[in-house]
Design an enzyme around this catalytic site. Sequence first.
Site, PDB file in Angstrom:
ATOM      1  NE  ARG A  65      -4.270  -1.224  -0.015  1.00  0.00           N
ATOM      2  CZ  ARG A  65      -4.446  -2.184  -0.915  1.00  0.00           C
ATOM      3  NH1 ARG A  65      -3.499  -2.440  -1.813  1.00  0.00           N
ATOM      4  NH2 ARG A  65      -5.559  -2.883  -0.955  1.00  0.00           N
ATOM      5  CG  HIS A  93      -3.562  -0.145  -6.760  1.00  0.00           C
ATOM      6  ND1 HIS A  93      -3.970   0.404  -5.572  1.00  0.00           N
ATOM      7  CD2 HIS A  93      -3.680  -1.490  -6.597  1.00  0.00           C
ATOM      8  CE1 HIS A  93      -4.324  -0.559  -4.737  1.00  0.00           C
ATOM      9  NE2 HIS A  93      -4.152  -1.726  -5.336  1.00  0.00           N
TER      10      HIS A  93
HETATM   11  P1  NDP Z   1      -2.227 -11.913   3.924  1.00  0.00           P
HETATM   12  O1  NDP Z   1      -3.100 -11.412   5.008  1.00  0.00           O
HETATM   13  O2  NDP Z   1      -2.438 -13.282   3.388  1.00  0.00           O
HETATM   14  O3  NDP Z   1      -0.690 -11.863   4.399  1.00  0.00           O
HETATM   15  C1  NDP Z   1      -0.177 -10.811   5.141  1.00  0.00           C
HETATM   16  C2  NDP Z   1       1.255 -11.136   5.523  1.00  0.00           C
HETATM   17  O4  NDP Z   1       1.827  -9.975   6.140  1.00  0.00           O
HETATM   18  C3  NDP Z   1       1.349 -12.278   6.540  1.00  0.00           C
HETATM   19  O5  NDP Z   1       2.475 -13.070   6.276  1.00  0.00           O
HETATM   20  C4  NDP Z   1       1.546 -11.524   7.858  1.00  0.00           C
HETATM   21  O6  NDP Z   1       2.243 -12.223   8.839  1.00  0.00           O
HETATM   22  C5  NDP Z   1       2.371 -10.345   7.392  1.00  0.00           C
HETATM   23  N1  NDP Z   1       2.287  -9.244   8.350  1.00  0.00           N
HETATM   24  C6  NDP Z   1       1.193  -8.554   8.727  1.00  0.00           C
HETATM   25  N2  NDP Z   1       1.499  -7.635   9.658  1.00  0.00           N
HETATM   26  C7  NDP Z   1       2.833  -7.768   9.881  1.00  0.00           C
HETATM   27  C8  NDP Z   1       3.739  -7.127  10.730  1.00  0.00           C
HETATM   28  N3  NDP Z   1       3.358  -6.151  11.581  1.00  0.00           N
HETATM   29  N4  NDP Z   1       5.031  -7.522  10.708  1.00  0.00           N
HETATM   30  C9  NDP Z   1       5.436  -8.524   9.874  1.00  0.00           C
HETATM   31  N5  NDP Z   1       4.617  -9.165   9.033  1.00  0.00           N
HETATM   32  C10 NDP Z   1       3.331  -8.796   9.035  1.00  0.00           C
HETATM   33  O7  NDP Z   1      -2.299 -10.822   2.776  1.00  0.00           O
HETATM   34  P2  NDP Z   1      -2.114 -11.019   1.181  1.00  0.00           P
HETATM   35  O8  NDP Z   1      -0.834 -11.712   0.951  1.00  0.00           O
HETATM   36  O9  NDP Z   1      -3.335 -11.608   0.585  1.00  0.00           O
HETATM   37  O10 NDP Z   1      -2.057  -9.493   0.697  1.00  0.00           O
HETATM   38  C11 NDP Z   1      -1.053  -8.624   1.185  1.00  0.00           C
HETATM   39  C12 NDP Z   1      -1.324  -7.191   0.730  1.00  0.00           C
HETATM   40  O11 NDP Z   1      -0.999  -7.023  -0.645  1.00  0.00           O
HETATM   41  C13 NDP Z   1      -2.771  -6.715   0.793  1.00  0.00           C
HETATM   42  O12 NDP Z   1      -3.167  -6.398   2.121  1.00  0.00           O
HETATM   43  C14 NDP Z   1      -2.726  -5.485  -0.089  1.00  0.00           C
HETATM   44  O13 NDP Z   1      -2.361  -4.353   0.665  1.00  0.00           O
HETATM   45  C15 NDP Z   1      -1.619  -5.817  -1.091  1.00  0.00           C
HETATM   46  N6  NDP Z   1      -2.158  -6.021  -2.444  1.00  0.00           N
HETATM   47  C16 NDP Z   1      -1.775  -5.182  -3.447  1.00  0.00           C
HETATM   48  C17 NDP Z   1      -2.225  -5.356  -4.728  1.00  0.00           C
HETATM   49  C18 NDP Z   1      -1.748  -4.493  -5.842  1.00  0.00           C
HETATM   50  O14 NDP Z   1      -2.248  -4.618  -6.961  1.00  0.00           O
HETATM   51  N7  NDP Z   1      -0.757  -3.638  -5.616  1.00  0.00           N
HETATM   52  C19 NDP Z   1      -3.165  -6.442  -5.068  1.00  0.00           C
HETATM   53  C20 NDP Z   1      -3.481  -7.279  -3.954  1.00  0.00           C
HETATM   54  C21 NDP Z   1      -3.001  -7.064  -2.692  1.00  0.00           C
HETATM   55  P3  NDP Z   1       1.709 -13.612   9.464  1.00  0.00           P
HETATM   56  O15 NDP Z   1       1.964 -14.637   8.371  1.00  0.00           O
HETATM   57  O16 NDP Z   1       2.556 -13.842  10.631  1.00  0.00           O
HETATM   58  O17 NDP Z   1       0.255 -13.420   9.760  1.00  0.00           O
HETATM   59  C1  OXD Z   2      -5.731  -4.801  -3.566  1.00  0.00           C
HETATM   60  C2  OXD Z   2      -6.276  -5.586  -4.641  1.00  0.00           C
HETATM   61  O1  OXD Z   2      -5.992  -5.125  -2.388  1.00  0.00           O
HETATM   62  O2  OXD Z   2      -6.294  -5.090  -5.768  1.00  0.00           O
HETATM   63  O3  OXD Z   2      -5.011  -3.844  -3.853  1.00  0.00           O
HETATM   64  O4  OXD Z   2      -6.652  -6.725  -4.404  1.00  0.00           O
END
Ligand code: NDP
Ligand code: OXD
Length: 309
Positions: free
Chosen positions: A224, A272
């Site tokens: 983000r 994005h």
């Molecule tokens: P998940 O919820 O599956 O995974 C999140 C990961 O982040 C987990 O491994 C979690 O740790 C880790 N995490 C969360 N908080 C912390 C912290 N404080 N310190 C260290 N690690 C942390 O999310 P997704 O993989 O599905 O998606 C991740 C992000 O990608 C979304 O929230 C979104 O913001 C972004 N995104 C962007 C897109 C784009 O087009 N640019 C498209 C889709 C998503 P743990 O395993 O220990 O829980």
């Molecule tokens: C996001 C998405 O979370 O596109 O950014 O899924």
Amino acid sequence: MALLFKSDIDRPASWIPALESALPDMEVRSWPEVGDPADIDYALVWQPPSGFLASLPNLKAILSIGAGIDHLTRDPELPRHLPLVRMVEPGLTAGMTEFVVMQCLFHHRRMLDYRAQQSRKVWQELAPVAPWQRRIGVMGLGELGADAVERLVQLRFDVAGWSRNRRALAGAACFAGREELPAFLARSDILVCLLPLTEQTDSILNAALFAQLPKGACVINVGRGEHLIERDLLAALEAGQLDSATLDVFRNEPLPPESPLWSHPRVIVTPHIASMTIPETAAEAMAEVIRTLEAGGTPPGLVDLDRGY
Ligand code: NDP
Ligand code: OXD
């Protein structure tokens, strides 16, 4: 039962037939044709206006069209007692892995340098680096981060990951928690941010973090925009602490025309699009989520609002 689809950027023409086919017993409505708000059981949404979800009195669950849920939690009227499910679907995961691998390869193979040489008509080989000599660090090892790590390992990069709780990923070194962040950063020539936006991760890509990366590192932010302090990135690029960056997400989207990031020679800007939800696979995933919720189970992607993701 009725499901309401509402998004200003995702096309109903693709989504509605996919949802109708995946949920044959569900009436699918597309905003603004809400009908009686009391009819709506499920809302599948992207960036609904504040108060919109609270205006659906019989809602059973909120389904996010995106993997991130910050577009929902910024609504002060979000019905927090309802299950909130973020998007977990194979199309979104495949798209993100594709983008992350593409950008890692782009920077690993010094394409910005070759583009600069091309503009000066310079025919010059640059010293190659083998993939196992290139250390890639992935922040966030969830649905998306873990899949990207798997592909990067297959390409024989030296890969590490960082998460809150310790993960075990084949072929990658796994770091966990704030206390292990410095060691993880110190071995990240290319740093990929795939974290969700939470109070703990807001502004995590800042000057202090960049200083802990190897000199000349590259940052790829696909999490983000709020993860990154843009002026710190620009200063680190200027100082040579960072070599380059790929930025797909921004604090202000669309990125304002006056942003220096647009024309920075060491920055790749994309709007994005790192990954986008694919209606056909997402509709199947959401149908499974609804079936699981109706059966009283816990669907994949169920958000823990106290944890923030
Ligand atoms: P998940 O919820 O599956 O995974 C999140 C990961 O982040 C987990 O491994 C979690 O740790 C880790 N995490 C969360 N908080 C912390 C912290 N404080 N310190 C260290 N690690 C942390 O999310 P997704 O993989 O599905 O998606 C991740 C992000 O990608 C979304 O929230 C979104 O913001 C972004 N995104 C962007 C897109 C784009 O087009 N640019 C498209 C889709 C998503 P743990 O395993 O220990 O829980
Ligand atoms: C996001 C998405 O979370 O596109 O950014 O899924």
